[in-house]
Design an enzyme around this catalytic site. Structure first.
Site, mmCIF file in Angstrom:
data_model
loop_
_atom_site.group_PDB
_atom_site.id
_atom_site.type_symbol
_atom_site.label_atom_id
_atom_site.label_comp_id
_atom_site.label_asym_id
_atom_site.label_seq_id
_atom_site.Cartn_x
_atom_site.Cartn_y
_atom_site.Cartn_z
ATOM 1 N N ARG A 174 -19.171 -8.302 25.729
ATOM 2 C CA ARG A 174 -19.018 -7.866 24.384
ATOM 3 C C ARG A 174 -17.908 -8.547 23.682
ATOM 4 O O ARG A 174 -17.191 -9.254 24.169
ATOM 5 C CB ARG A 174 -18.840 -6.385 24.420
ATOM 6 C CG ARG A 174 -17.504 -6.061 25.204
ATOM 7 C CD ARG A 174 -17.421 -4.455 25.351
ATOM 8 N NE ARG A 174 -16.535 -4.171 26.524
ATOM 9 C CZ ARG A 174 -16.508 -4.143 27.865
ATOM 10 N NH1 ARG A 174 -17.826 -4.381 28.367
ATOM 11 N NH2 ARG A 174 -15.654 -3.891 28.592
ATOM 12 N N ARG A 178 -10.760 -6.252 18.873
ATOM 13 C CA ARG A 178 -10.840 -5.026 17.898
ATOM 14 C C ARG A 178 -9.993 -5.256 16.615
ATOM 15 O O ARG A 178 -8.908 -5.928 16.742
ATOM 16 C CB ARG A 178 -10.091 -3.906 18.937
ATOM 17 C CG ARG A 178 -10.904 -3.581 19.926
ATOM 18 C CD ARG A 178 -10.045 -2.326 20.722
ATOM 19 N NE ARG A 178 -10.782 -2.108 21.799
ATOM 20 C CZ ARG A 178 -10.141 -1.184 23.014
ATOM 21 N NH1 ARG A 178 -8.983 -0.871 22.948
ATOM 22 N NH2 ARG A 178 -10.843 -0.940 23.988
ATOM 23 N N ARG A 250 -15.282 -13.809 45.213
ATOM 24 C CA ARG A 250 -13.736 -14.200 44.837
ATOM 25 C C ARG A 250 -13.251 -13.236 45.704
ATOM 26 O O ARG A 250 -13.736 -12.062 45.616
ATOM 27 C CB ARG A 250 -13.477 -14.256 43.569
ATOM 28 C CG ARG A 250 -14.335 -15.295 42.667
ATOM 29 C CD ARG A 250 -13.741 -16.857 43.065
ATOM 30 N NE ARG A 250 -12.343 -17.024 42.608
ATOM 31 C CZ ARG A 250 -11.933 -18.185 42.803
ATOM 32 N NH1 ARG A 250 -12.314 -19.088 43.550
ATOM 33 N NH2 ARG A 250 -10.697 -18.362 42.321
ATOM 34 N N ARG A 280 -2.104 -12.170 37.370
ATOM 35 C CA ARG A 280 -1.356 -10.886 36.912
ATOM 36 C C ARG A 280 -0.299 -10.338 37.839
ATOM 37 O O ARG A 280 -0.482 -10.595 39.024
ATOM 38 C CB ARG A 280 -2.251 -9.650 36.444
ATOM 39 C CG ARG A 280 -3.020 -9.182 37.551
ATOM 40 C CD ARG A 280 -4.030 -8.074 37.002
ATOM 41 N NE ARG A 280 -4.939 -7.502 38.080
ATOM 42 C CZ ARG A 280 -5.696 -6.403 37.941
ATOM 43 N NH1 ARG A 280 -6.016 -6.070 36.852
ATOM 44 N NH2 ARG A 280 -6.339 -5.770 39.137
ATOM 45 N N GLU A 301 -0.919 -11.145 41.848
ATOM 46 C CA GLU A 301 -2.330 -11.254 42.249
ATOM 47 C C GLU A 301 -2.782 -12.798 42.191
ATOM 48 O O GLU A 301 -2.428 -13.459 41.140
ATOM 49 C CB GLU A 301 -3.178 -10.609 41.412
ATOM 50 C CG GLU A 301 -3.025 -9.247 42.099
ATOM 51 C CD GLU A 301 -4.148 -8.271 41.171
ATOM 52 O OE1 GLU A 301 -5.151 -8.903 40.754
ATOM 53 O OE2 GLU A 301 -3.985 -6.886 40.894
ATOM 54 N N TYR A 349 -20.870 -6.141 40.533
ATOM 55 C CA TYR A 349 -19.633 -5.680 40.301
ATOM 56 C C TYR A 349 -19.957 -4.513 39.722
ATOM 57 O O TYR A 349 -20.523 -4.176 38.849
ATOM 58 C CB TYR A 349 -18.831 -6.682 39.237
ATOM 59 C CG TYR A 349 -17.344 -6.103 39.228
ATOM 60 C CD1 TYR A 349 -16.430 -6.250 40.147
ATOM 61 C CD2 TYR A 349 -17.461 -5.345 37.766
ATOM 62 C CE1 TYR A 349 -15.213 -5.538 39.756
ATOM 63 C CE2 TYR A 349 -16.326 -4.536 37.699
ATOM 64 C CZ TYR A 349 -14.936 -4.851 38.560
ATOM 65 O OH TYR A 349 -13.991 -4.261 38.213
ATOM 66 N N ASP A 351 -18.173 -0.700 38.450
ATOM 67 C CA ASP A 351 -17.108 0.316 38.436
ATOM 68 C C ASP A 351 -17.109 1.208 38.961
ATOM 69 O O ASP A 351 -18.244 1.829 39.352
ATOM 70 C CB ASP A 351 -16.733 0.563 36.578
ATOM 71 C CG ASP A 351 -16.246 -0.528 35.877
ATOM 72 O OD1 ASP A 351 -15.494 -1.357 36.261
ATOM 73 O OD2 ASP A 351 -16.633 -0.689 34.650
#
Length: 384
Positions: A174, A178, A250, A280, A301, A349, A351
């Site tokens: 997407r 914003r 990964r 991160r 990470e 993947y 959520d």
């Protein structure tokens, strides 16, 4: 309908939720996991040195628009409010993610209103890309070269181990910007963290007299004999001994360090420059803002290709993997008495809220099929 004796391979969200739903309707459930704990990759535990609740396999923030799923998780563990406000270091400065009006004004040194910012970004977008095919084309089409180079190119290269030119546009699903000052990383209406951690929540889900849990035992295909049905949440290719080859993932390496006080001022700081080897740093006490801890524990990470002995995190799903996946799907379709579920079983993947929704739906389909005397499908949800 006579009670079934079912095997759940894996004590993560899929196995726990399906097992609980079937146990509550009178079926006997054996849940077996190769690890020494339940909850899979959302496992949490107290850090012995700092007392901080740590997300052992990386942070998991619960967010959903599914009111039934939100009510379900709160049934087993009260959730506290938590808003994920991610920061990003790039080019020697810190910005808010996702890219929003504040990010745009700060990055370009402007004071644009939303309509002005929209026009400003559209003027930088590469409108010659009518049908983006790669991640890079998708980003250039929607945010232009400056924001792409600062926030997406380096981070994506490190995360996936290849050029964004070689990744499909679908990864950037997407518009990644914003035109408001909303810096909430997620847009779902329900967002939070389990008060006592995810592992305690999953232990509560599994706490039923019809459920027996065995940890530290790796289930092999031949172990499934004697069960009325198997729900398998391990790697799809692993069920077949990887005999057609290994599906690509990964994995993540974590470098732990501690500090006194507040080390970075936020839960997640992305490092977008490709010259920084890690993607991160996460500071875990910020994931439980209702707790107070003097010391802090953090993790750098690093993303890399997943080897045979590594924990798989992100399915790659590029062309070669999809071709191999289709072959395994065909093999799975010929199996009897097993349903492949969850992130690993369907090679997608997912959520956490989607995993739970699919598990609840899978259990209901199983109950309906058994009532009718029909066979169960090979997959809880289509892998492709």
């Amino acid at each position: 309908m006579a009670a079934k004796h079912c095997l759940m391979v894996g004590a993560g969200l899929s196995g726990a939720v399906i097992g609980r739903a079937l146990a509550e309707t009178g079926h006997r459930i054996d849940v077996i996991d190769a690890r020494a704990h339940v909850a899979g990759n959302c496992h949490t535990e107290r850090d012995a040195e700092t007392g901080v609740m740590v997300h052992v396999y990386g942070p998991h923030i619960f967010h959903t628009d599914d009111a039934e799923v939100w009510a379900y998780v709160n049934r087993f563990m009260p959730f506290r409010p938590f808003v994920n406000r991610v920061k990003a270091t790039t080019g020697g400065a810190v910005y808010s993610l996702p890219v929003n009006l504040h990010t745009i004004n700060q990055f370009f040194g402007r004071t644009l209103r939303p309509d002005e910012a929209r026009a400003f970004i559209e003027a930088r977008a590469d409108l010659s890309i009518a049908d983006p095919q790669s991640f890079e084309e998708q980003a250039l089409r929607f945010v232009g070269p400056e924001l792409y180079a600062a926030f997406f190119k380096g981070y994506t290269t490190k995360q996936w181990g290849c050029s964004p030119r070689d990744l499909p546009a679908s990864i950037l699903k997407r518009l990644p910007v914003r035109f408001s000052y909303d810096d909430n990383y997620f847009s779902h209406r329900f967002q939070g963290m389990p008060e006592g951690g995810y592992t305690a929540m999953v232990e509560s889900i599994l706490d039923h007299p019809n459920i027996a849990v065995t940890l530290g035992h790796e289930v092999r295909r031949e172990d499934a004999a004697g069960y009325d049905h198997v729900f398998y949440s391990g790697p799809l290719d692993g069920w077949f001994g990887h005999d057609l080859g290994r599906l690509g993932y990964r994995t993540l390496d974590f470098e732990r360090f501690t500090a006194n006080g507040d080390w970075q001022g936020c839960a997640v700081m992305n490092y977008c420059d490709e010259t920084v080897p890690y993607t991160r740093i996460t500071e875990h006490k910020h994931f439980s803002p209702w707790e107070t801890h003097e010391a802090s524990v953090l993790y750098r990470e690093y993303s890399r290709a997943c080897g045979p002995e590594d924990i798989p995190y992100y399915p790659i799903r590029l062309i070669d993997e999809k071709e191999l996946l289709r072959r395994y799907i065909a093999r799975a379709g010929a199996e009897r008495g097993v349903t492949f579920v969850g992130r690993l079983g369907t090679y997608r993947y997912l959520d956490m809220d989607v995993t739970i929704r699919e598990a609840l739906d899978c259990a209901q389909r199983a109950l309906g099929a058994w009532e009718r005397g029909d066979p169960l499908p090979a997959f809880s949800a289509p892998p492709i």
